[in-house]
Design a protein around this motif. Structure first.
Motif, short mmCIF file in Angstrom:
data_model
loop_
_atom_site.label_atom_id
_atom_site.label_comp_id
_atom_site.label_asym_id
_atom_site.label_seq_id
_atom_site.Cartn_x
_atom_site.Cartn_y
_atom_site.Cartn_z
N ASN A 1 45.78 33.50 46.14
CA ASN A 1 46.34 33.85 44.41
C ASN A 1 47.44 34.80 44.32
N ILE A 2 48.46 34.15 45.19
CA ILE A 2 49.87 34.09 46.43
C ILE A 2 50.27 32.79 46.54
N GLN A 3 51.49 32.96 46.45
CA GLN A 3 52.30 31.74 46.58
C GLN A 3 54.25 31.93 47.13
N GLU B 1 52.19 35.96 41.98
CA GLU B 1 51.21 35.29 42.11
C GLU B 1 51.18 34.17 41.32
N VAL B 2 49.84 33.81 41.71
CA VAL B 2 49.14 32.32 41.03
C VAL B 2 48.73 32.50 39.44
N ASP B 3 48.16 33.29 39.58
CA ASP B 3 47.23 33.21 38.00
C ASP B 3 47.03 35.10 37.78
N GLN B 4 47.90 35.91 37.26
CA GLN B 4 47.98 37.15 37.00
C GLN B 4 46.71 37.75 36.17
N TYR B 5 45.77 36.86 35.35
CA TYR B 5 44.64 37.11 34.86
C TYR B 5 43.61 37.15 35.58
N ARG C 1 45.61 39.28 46.10
CA ARG C 1 44.92 39.13 47.44
C ARG C 1 45.60 37.46 47.70
N GLY C 2 45.73 37.50 49.07
CA GLY C 2 46.06 36.59 49.32
C GLY C 2 46.02 35.53 51.05
N VAL C 3 46.34 34.36 51.30
CA VAL C 3 46.09 34.48 52.57
C VAL C 3 47.35 33.43 52.71
#
Length: 990
Positions: free
Chosen positions: A776-778, A804-808, A817-819
């Motif tokens: 969920n990160i970009q 974030e990719v999607d705030q929901y 969180r993301g990688v």
């Protein structure tokens, strides 16, 4: 009468009957056997005059019917015959007159056969025998090898002519068959009409004869017999006609089959022609491709020859430059003024330019730095970028350099690399990066920087790089010796007349330290028996053979066990020197006397050679016995006490494979110095010191592991976020020994938050590092995939903003969180020598793109970013619970008292009271959020139980049983006492 019959029989098969022409000639057939039998009558003596005549008439009519006589003539003839029968009286005369008829009939048949044969041979009519002969001839033509074997000289035009002839013959046969069938159908129709006319005439005649009573019976019999004979003849004619129709059908089917065969032959000829054309096109295309490949190969060979020639000229120029040392040119440009060019945006010093006065203008040149992603800088083996890539460009298109200028570019080089590496400059010439002559210079006002200077005659892009130090030397017929500038212990000794002409040799030395050997031992299980390694020698020879062996001397660390032993002995010796033993003084006269006696008895010891000293050092002490070799499961024990080892000389081929050079004796000149002889030139070679129990097949594996390890750079990926703005992120790739320094520098820049550095990974110089995002990160910038080039001596980093990719998503977490995925993209370029050694010149793969791109995943780093737009949920306010029932002793006061006296067992009591675990967790969480006490939590538990209880249940019994079950009888007694007091109060009130 006989004359008329002969004329009729001869006129039935005329050439021009039924239309005549060539068509009627083609359907002419020989008289059949049945027709011959019908032409010979059977004599009958008992017949009267009338029957004899009727028999002859029937024979004549049958012949006329077979020969296609018109049916209109039959009734007239019958009427004439009947009139003549009435006037005649002698039957015997008729019989006598019938005999010449028979003879004439046989002669007519023979005449027809003869004429039919003559027409078949002499006239222009259709001949079935000729057709069959033609078919046989065509079959024999196709059986010949000329038409069976298909090759480049196949007779296509002759085949097309033969197929055309076959088609014409079959068409003619088909046409004649159709005409014959039409004529047979017409004959059948005529014969049917004749039969009907005869039946009608006979019936009418019989009716007329019945009027006469005297002759009725005889005439009726004659007519009946005549009708029967006519019917028999007609039946035979019908059978012959059916046979002719059958033959016609068979002929037609044969024609159809022949036509199909001709069509197949035509299609086969067409297919063969197309196949020949296709093969011709393919051969033409193949020849064109081969010519194109040969042209491409020729161009490649010319390009290789040109490059080799340029390299040779550059090598000769380098040798001349090294021999001349550039004294004359130095005196020219040192007096010229130096112009310092700064990078735009305050990037620092770009270069220093010296130009000839009065011809060079500083304002006519612009200098800017180039991003390495915008160009394709090629890296050679063990080459590193050590400076900024700069581009010198004119301020206008008309500006050109009138004279050569000297450009000095600063670079950075560590102290550890100075001894084994040297700086040089690569220039972009028509899209290809090539080395240009350069020299290292210094400037008084920039003593903290190193510069490499080049002479250019046009504007271009320049990059400063380092490589292993090179030693250029020219050998002649005389004996000589080459000593490496990297390590003076490395020498190449050439005897006299080893080369018959001048030989140019290029020497490079790649050090292999003990840390590299240790890394190889820990990373590769096959290298556990490796003890030490010499430097990797890289040499370029012009000769392909030596007339005399060449002696190579190079260093190699000793066996660790022997090195420790020597170090221990040196330590003991140093201790003895520091703490010498005190000797008791001896009188002078006694001491002189003992010395004189010792001189007379003992000869003066000779000075020991280096080999003898080394042998004494390696020899074990007399009081110590050699330890036995330890064996375990067929292998030596893993101990470091074994001083025995083996030495192997390994070399690398042009394809990159390592092999053990056989029959080479390696002598240990000193403790860390080896010497051996080479009988043939080797491009890359090294010496390995291994344990005595090492398998010979593992030696090339060890060499390959060392070589690959030296090609890689072991680094760690560091990702940090700015403290005041966690979305601002920086990623750097740093060598392992510089990670702490990089982290400290990032902390000083404000990037303090973030995960720990990644695990150790291996990359190469010039690899493209790609950054991908998962979860969920970009990347919030326009470039979704940040990239940069890794270099050990230049900062390799990238900055980006996360979002974030999607705030929901991930609503259960207080962060997103993301990688971050880090990939390594690199290009594989095969060695020129390996390509040149390919046997197949026309190999298609050799003309494809030689560069092969690959991409590998290096590591994954978890990342978190805060939820900036989500406000925390307010603390829920619980509505107060008020117990208004006074008919029960379990009231609010009792709940408060029990909650104050309960301890940690309240959770067990809650489970006994059938309160769910989820409700217990909710009570605990609410107490933590609202900063309530444990007593409040216990009170909420009792209130929850009380709200669930119906009014009809005895709450006192349930509560006391729960306290007794969980080890609190005191609380159970308190509840019973409360209940008894409440009951007494109720009794007193009543």
């Amino acid at each position: 009468m006989p004359v008329e019959r002969r004329q009729a029989s001869h006129g039935g098969h005329g050439r021009h009957d039924h239309g005549g022409g060539h068509g009627s000639t083609k359907v002419t057939k020989r008289p059949s056997s049945s027709a011959k039998r019908r032409a010979i009558p059977t004599p009958n003596v008992e017949e009267s005059e009338t029957p004899d005549y009727s028999v002859n008439e029937s024979k004549e009519e049958s012949r006329e019917t077979e020969e296609n006589v018109p049916t209109e003539e039959v009734p007239n003839r019958l009427n004439k015959e009947e009139e003549k029968d009435e006037g005649e009286e002698n039957v015997s005369e008729k019989e006598d007159s019938e005999e010449p008829e028979v003879v004439n009939g046989n002669s007519d048949v023979k005449e027809n056969d003869k004429k039919w044969a003559e027409r078949s041979k002499d006239e222009d009519g259709y001949n079935i025998r000729s057709f069959n002969d033609n078919i046989l001839e065509f079959t024999e033509i196709f059986d010949s090898d000329r038409y069976r074997n298909v090759d480049e000289n196949y007779p296509v035009e002759d085949l097309m002519n033969v197929v055309a002839q076959i088609s014409n013959t079959i068409e003619e046969f088909k046409q004649q068959t159709q005409n014959s069938q039409q004529q047979l159908e017409g004959l059948r129709t005529k014969m049917k009409q004749v039969k009907e006319n005869i039946q009608f005439s006979v019936s009418r005649k019989a009716f007329e004869i019945r009027t006469d009573d005297d002759l009725q019976s005889i005439e009726e019999r004659e007519l009946t017999e005549k009708l029967a004979k006519l019917n028999a003849e007609i039946a035979k004619a019908n059978s012959d006609l059916s046979e002719a129709l059958r033959l016609s059908a068979e002929t037609e089917s044969t024609a159809v089959r022949a036509q199909l065969a001709a069509e197949r032959a035509k299609e086969e000829a067409k297919r063969i022609e197309e196949e020949i054309e296709l093969r011709a096109k393919q051969d033409k295309k193949r020849k064109h491709e081969e010519a194109k490949k040969m042209e491409e190969l020729r161009r490649q060979q010319e390009e290789e020859a040109r490059k080799q020639e340029e390299e040779k000229r550059a090598k000769e120029a380098e040798w001349k430059r090294r021999e001349a040392a550039g004294v004359e040119k130095a005196s020219v440009w040192e007096s010229w003024p130096a112009h310092e060019m700064q990078l735009p945006g305050g990037g620092g010093l770009a270069c220093i330019i010296r130009g000839k006065p009065n011809s060079f203008d500083e304002s006519s040149v612009t200098c800017k730095d180039i991003d390495q992603l915008d160009i394709e800088l090629t890296y050679g083996p063990q080459e590193e970028l050590v400076g900024t890539i700069i581009q010198l460009a004119p301020t206008s298109e008309q500006t050109k350099l009138q004279n050569s200028i000297y450009v000095a570019i600063p670079f950075t080089l560590s102290r550890a690399s100075v001894h084994s590496r040297e700086a040089f400059v690569k220039a972009d010439k028509n899209g290809e990066w090539r080395e240009i002559p350069s020299t290292e210079v210094t400037y008084e006002n920039h003593k903290d920087l190193k510069f490499v200077q080049v002479e250019i005659k046009e504007f271009m892009t320049l990059a400063v790089m380092t490589r292993l130090k090179r030693d250029y030397v020219t050998f002649s017929k005389r004996s000589s010796k080459l000593t490496s500038t990297c390590d003076h212990r490395i020498t190449v000794t050439v005897a006299r007349e080893t080369f018959y002409r001048k030989e140019h040799i290029l020497l490079q030395v790649q050090p292999v330290d003990s840390a590299t050997v240790h890394d190889v031992q820990t990373r590769n299980a096959s290298c556990k028996h490796l003890l030490a390694s010499s430097p990797i020698m890289q040499m370029q020879w012009e000769a392909t053979e030596f007339h005399k062996p060449i002696v190579i001397t190079l260093p190699c660390p000793p066996n660790p066990a022997k090195a420790r032993k020597i170090a221990q002995m040196r330590k003991i010796k140093e201790e003895k020197m520091k703490n010498p033993q005190r000797n008791i003084p001896v009188p002078l006269d006694i001491r002189e006397k003992e010395e004189n006696q010792g001189k007379q008895s003992k000869p003066k010891p000779k000075k020991k050679t280096l080999q003898e000293q080394l042998a004494e050092i390696n020899a074990p002490p007399e009081e110590e016995k050699p330890k036995p070799t330890k064996w375990y499961m067929g292998d030596y024990a893993h101990n470091d006490d074994d001083e025995n080892d083996h030495l192997y000389l390994v070399a690398r081929t042009g394809t990159g494979k390592w092999f053990v050079v056989p029959e080479v004796e390696i002598a240990q000149v000193k403790l860390d110095l080896l010497q051996f002889s080479l009988d043939k030139p080797l491009d890359q070679f090294m010496v390995l010191r291994v344990r005595t129990n090492t398998d010979d097949d593992l030696i090339p594996v060890m060499s390959s592991a060392i070589f690959e390890l030296l090609q890689k750079r072991f680094v760690q990926v560091v990702v940090k976020q700015r403290s005041d703005n966690p979305f601002d992120t920086r990623l750097e790739i740093a060598p392992v020994n510089k990670v702490q320094k990089i982290v400290k520098q990032m902390n000083e820049d404000g990037f303090e938050d973030g995960p720990d550095p990644s695990q150790i990974v291996g990359v190469c110089e010039g690899d493209t590092i790609e950054i991908h995002f998962r979860g969920n990160i970009q990347n919030n910038s326009n470039v979704k995939t940040p990239k940069f080039i890794y270099n050990s001596n230049v900062m390799s980093s990238s900055s980006f903003f996360l979002s974030e990719v999607d705030q929901y998503l991930q609503r259960n977490f207080n962060v997103y969180r993301g990688v971050i995925e880090v990939y390594r993209a690199y290009v594989i370029v095969p060695d020129r020598k390996a390509i040149a050694r390919k046997e197949s010149v026309l190999d298609e793969n050799s003309f494809c793109v030689r560069k092969e791109k690959k991409k590998n995943l290096l590591c994954e780093i978890p990342m978190n970013i805060p939820k900036y737009h989500v406000e925390p949920s307010p603390i829920p306010h619980q509505a107060p619970v008020v117990i208004r029932n006074d008919s029960d002793p379990v009231n609010d006061d009792l709940m408060r008292q029990l909650a104050a006296e309960m301890g940690e067992e309240w959770r067990k009591i809650a489970i006994t009271l059938n309160i769910s675990k989820a409700r217990i967790q909710a009570i605990i969480r609410n107490a933590q959020i609202t900063d309530s006490t444990d007593e409040d939590a216990r009170y909420q538990m009792l209130i929850t139980w009380l709200k669930k209880m119906p009014k009809s249940i005895d709450k006192v019994t349930v509560l006391t049983n729960a306290f007794m079950k969980n080890g609190r009888p005191d609380l159970a007694e308190r509840v019973r006492m409360k209940d008894e007091a409440f009951k007494r109060k109720q009794i007193q009130s009543h």
